[in-house]
Design a protein around this motif. Structure first.
Motif, PDB file in Angstrom:
ATOM      1  N   UNK A  50       0.827  -1.216   0.000  1.00  0.00           N
ATOM      2  CA  UNK A  50       0.000   0.000   0.000  1.00  0.00           C
ATOM      3  C   UNK A  50       0.855   1.258   0.000  1.00  0.00           C
ATOM      4  N   UNK A  51       0.534   2.184  -0.869  1.00  0.00           N
ATOM      5  CA  UNK A  51       1.311   3.410  -1.061  1.00  0.00           C
ATOM      6  C   UNK A  51       2.770   3.108  -1.419  1.00  0.00           C
ATOM      7  N   UNK A  52       3.014   1.975  -2.047  1.00  0.00           N
ATOM      8  CA  UNK A  52       4.377   1.611  -2.387  1.00  0.00           C
ATOM      9  C   UNK A  52       4.975   2.523  -3.454  1.00  0.00           C
ATOM     10  N   UNK A  53       6.276   2.682  -3.414  1.00  0.00           N
ATOM     11  CA  UNK A  53       6.982   3.458  -4.428  1.00  0.00           C
ATOM     12  C   UNK A  53       7.055   2.653  -5.718  1.00  0.00           C
ATOM     13  N   UNK A  54       7.477   3.301  -6.779  1.00  0.00           N
ATOM     14  CA  UNK A  54       7.630   2.561  -8.035  1.00  0.00           C
ATOM     15  C   UNK A  54       8.760   1.552  -7.941  1.00  0.00           C
ATOM     16  N   UNK A  55       9.727   1.821  -7.060  1.00  0.00           N
ATOM     17  CA  UNK A  55      10.801   0.846  -6.852  1.00  0.00           C
ATOM     18  C   UNK A  55      10.260  -0.387  -6.130  1.00  0.00           C
ATOM     19  N   UNK A  56       9.315  -0.185  -5.201  1.00  0.00           N
ATOM     20  CA  UNK A  56       8.743  -1.309  -4.452  1.00  0.00           C
ATOM     21  C   UNK A  56       7.717  -2.083  -5.273  1.00  0.00           C
ATOM     22  N   UNK A  57       6.846  -1.357  -5.953  1.00  0.00           N
ATOM     23  CA  UNK A  57       5.698  -1.995  -6.606  1.00  0.00           C
ATOM     24  C   UNK A  57       5.814  -2.108  -8.113  1.00  0.00           C
ATOM     25  N   UNK A  58       6.858  -1.512  -8.690  1.00  0.00           N
ATOM     26  CA  UNK A  58       7.048  -1.604 -10.123  1.00  0.00           C
ATOM     27  C   UNK A  58       6.220  -0.595 -10.897  1.00  0.00           C
ATOM     28  N   UNK A  59       6.557  -0.446 -12.154  1.00  0.00           N
ATOM     29  CA  UNK A  59       5.842   0.495 -13.015  1.00  0.00           C
ATOM     30  C   UNK A  59       6.000   0.084 -14.468  1.00  0.00           C
ATOM     31  N   UNK A  60       4.946   0.287 -15.244  1.00  0.00           N
ATOM     32  CA  UNK A  60       4.996   0.021 -16.673  1.00  0.00           C
ATOM     33  C   UNK A  60       5.582   1.196 -17.439  1.00  0.00           C
ATOM     34  N   UNK A  61       6.049   0.904 -18.630  1.00  0.00           N
ATOM     35  CA  UNK A  61       6.716   1.909 -19.462  1.00  0.00           C
ATOM     36  C   UNK A  61       6.115   1.908 -20.875  1.00  0.00           C
ATOM     37  N   UNK A  62       6.392   2.973 -21.614  1.00  0.00           N
ATOM     38  CA  UNK A  62       5.989   3.009 -23.022  1.00  0.00           C
ATOM     39  C   UNK A  62       6.569   1.811 -23.770  1.00  0.00           C
ATOM     40  N   UNK A  63       7.789   1.446 -23.419  1.00  0.00           N
ATOM     41  CA  UNK A  63       8.481   0.375 -24.141  1.00  0.00           C
ATOM     42  C   UNK A  63       7.855  -0.992 -23.909  1.00  0.00           C
ATOM     43  N   UNK A  64       6.985  -1.104 -22.902  1.00  0.00           N
ATOM     44  CA  UNK A  64       6.322  -2.388 -22.656  1.00  0.00           C
ATOM     45  C   UNK A  64       5.316  -2.747 -23.742  1.00  0.00           C
ATOM     46  N   UNK A  65       4.904  -1.767 -24.529  1.00  0.00           N
ATOM     47  CA  UNK A  65       3.981  -2.040 -25.627  1.00  0.00           C
ATOM     48  C   UNK A  65       4.793  -2.541 -26.819  1.00  0.00           C
ATOM     49  N   UNK A  66       5.227  -3.786 -26.684  1.00  0.00           N
ATOM     50  CA  UNK A  66       6.030  -4.424 -27.714  1.00  0.00           C
ATOM     51  C   UNK A  66       5.136  -4.888 -28.861  1.00  0.00           C
TER      52      UNK A  66
END
Length: 588
Positions: free
Chosen positions: A22-38
């Motif tokens: 809960x309220x995790x940072x992007x380092x803790x919980x991860x994050x998607x990127x533009x580049x993920x749209x392969x």
């Protein structure tokens, strides 16, 4: 061609992290990127019959993150909802969210590359335009040369002026609600901001409130934009003649070219010009009814003068405004939320009568093709959540009706097709909706992402079956006009009841007969009838015609025509929808 929109929150799409703090940072919980749209991801999206991808959360909005090292002013944490921030509190209209880029200094280039990849797969791109408000900490550093940000030239000595971008409560200091922050940022620069009192004098109107003391439930992190409408409702711009509701976008564009319009109108014209120049194919307008319809005539006619095929979708809930925003505002589509969505939800959750579908739709018959159908989006509870249906199967008939009731466009929210339940406590807000405010994982969707292979390799058998259903459903080549046969069968067909709904979609050559059973427990058998007045228009000789369900090919029946009577035996299981295609020659 039917428009099928796939809405996806870019921040969450390619995220494979499953910590979900809960309220995790992007380092803790991860994050998607533009580049993920392969290429694989985009082909997977296309399998759903998708024509347009609505990339949600693209524009640079307020967030809790330290980007001062690349020249981006940091946002005050208590002016941001959640850690990741609301996609609807825009900070800079001329750039994209730095969180979404592999290299934040090249974030706009990475977005353009994504647009190009999407186009290479034969799909079109939509992004949000948020016209009613901007982030309270709005600060554009990316404006093109000669373009000023909102509020730069405002006269803050008056509460209202036509060309001010904001409204002001003269002599009043903004008082923010008690903080909802349940975390302390790790970054020293952000901690310092958290401890720094925010001063706004004179106080600006909040996005949904005139008060200088907005409540925690208000859009306190945003500021209302001024479109030349005085606080007493007076409009400081020209009105459109009534007959303009019947005229095309070219006539509207010509009308506004010779008029002086408020400064906020001009700024949004520059904004949409910028994004169109980068290859964006359309816009979803947030809370469009909160700004005057004349503005939409001005903006949308301008867009159509550049891109006649641009798709323009408005979030609108006031049914009294529908026709004005279509005919005067020149929208291509409006949300069919207060109507079909609410009706289908009530049928699913409370077993209301399917007769309500006709009652709802009859009031919209003149604008059916321009009403967007959906069963999920970022504002609504997930179908599988504890607040809605609990089980994805319970919504299958509703999704079938929503997708093919008429010519309207249809939308799917990412994860819907695999039964995402949104049970995680992300931080700001409560579960049942996938959080738009925090860094979080989307478990069922992550099963399809499968370590960024986008092959569904981690899906459960039930999730595989659900996604296959959506793919089959949304790729059915159903076209033609809606014809009501439900009311006739309710009146004249034994054992046909208000848990079933049926309709016909027809062209000269094809008649699609669609029957949906909303009952969770009971199957039904009956002789479905085609009303004689409808049958009389079909060039179909007397006889017997074998039919096979076009969705799975497992159910077979026969259609019988004898003089003015047309009927077919239907045996339908709980939660089943059957699609039969009857081919004919030509109308008499």
């Amino acid at each position: 061609m039917k428009v099928v929109i796939y809405q996806v929150l870019v921040r969450l799409f390619g995220n494979t992290c499953t910590h979900n703090v809960p309220y995790g940072t992007k380092e803790e919980n991860g994050i998607g990127k533009f580049s993920d749209f392969t290429d694989a991801a985009l082909e997977g999206i296309k399998q759903l019959g998708t024509t347009h991808i609505w990339l949600t959360g693209v524009l640079h909005h307020a967030l809790v993150g330290d980007y001062i090292h690349i020249g981006i002013p940091n946002d005050i944490p208590y002016l941001v909802k959640g850690r990741a921030g609301s996609p609807y509190a825009i900070k800079d209209y001329y750039n994209v969210n730095p969180d979404l880029a592999d290299d934040p200094t090249k974030r706009l280039e990475e977005f353009v590359a994504l647009v190009e990849r999407i186009h290479q797969h034969g799909l079109k791109v939509m992004i949000d335009i948020v016209p009613n408000h901007v982030a309270r900490c709005y600060h554009s550093i990316s404006n093109p040369k000669g373009v000023e940000g909102f509020g730069v030239q405002d006269n803050i000595q008056v509460g209202y002026a036509r060309d001010n971008n904001f409204y002001y409560n003269i002599g009043e200091l903004l008082t923010l609600p008690a903080s909802s922050i349940d975390y302390i940022p790790e970054e020293p620069a952000l901690r310092e901001l958290l401890l720094t009192p925010y001063k706004e004098y004179p106080a600006k109107w909040t996005g949904n409130s005139r008060s200088s003391s907005p409540a925690l439930t208000d859009w306190y992190e945003t500021v209302k934009l001024n479109y030349g409408v005085a606080p007493d409702g007076r409009k400081d711009f020209d009105s459109l003649p009534p007959e303009f509701a019947r005229w095309d976008t070219g006539t509207h564009y010509a009308f506004w070219r010779s008029r002086v319009v408020p400064n906020t109108w001009q700024k949004f014209k520059e904004i949409v010009s910028f994004w169109l120049s980068l290859g964006v194919d359309g816009f979803r307008y947030d809370m469009a009814e909160m700004v005057p319809v004349e503005f939409w005539s001005y903006l949308n006619s301008f867009i159509k003068s550049i891109r006649s095929d641009a798709f323009l979708l408005a979030e609108i809930y006031n049914t009294d405004n529908y026709r004005d925003y279509l005919h005067i505002g020149k929208m291509d589509a409006l949300y069919n939320k207060v109507g079909l969505y609410d009706t289908l939800r009530d049928i699913i959750c409370y077993e209301h009568s399917t007769d309500r579908i006709d009652w709802t739709q009859d009031t919209l018959s003149d604008i059916w093709p321009q009403m967007l159908h959906f069963m999920e989006n970022h504002d609504e509870q997930r179908i599988v959540s504890e607040g809605f249906a609990h089980d994805p199967r319970y919504a299958l008939p509703a999704m079938a009706v929503s997708a093919h009731l008429n010519e309207a466009s249809v939308m799917v929210y990412f994860g819907q097709e695999v039964g995402e339940a949104a049970r995680e406590n992300a931080g700001f807000g409560s579960p049942t909706r996938t959080s738009i405010f925090d860094y979080i994982g989307v478990p069922a969707h992550q099963h399809w992402v499968n370590g960024k292979r986008y092959d569904g390799g981690a899906l459960t058998p039930e999730e595989v079956a659900l996604r296959e259903y959506y793919c089959r459903l949304l790729n059915l080549p159903i076209v033609g006009a809606f014809r009501n046969i439900h009311q006739y069968n309710r009146a004249y067909t034994p054992y046909y009841n208000d848990k079933v709904y049926s309709f016909v979609r027809e062209t000269v050559q094809e008649k699609w007969l669609v029957i949906a059973n909303f009952s969770k427990r009971d199957g039904f058998g009956f002789e479905l009838q085609i009303p004689p007045e409808l049958l009389s228009t079909w060039d179909l000789p007397d006889g017997t015609y074998p039919l096979t369900d076009e969705l799975y090919g497992e159910v077979q029946t026969h259609f019988h025509r004898t003089d003015s009577y047309g009927r077919m035996r239907v045996d339908i299981a709980p939660l089943q929808t059957l699609f039969f295609k009857l081919e004919v020659k030509s109308e008499k």
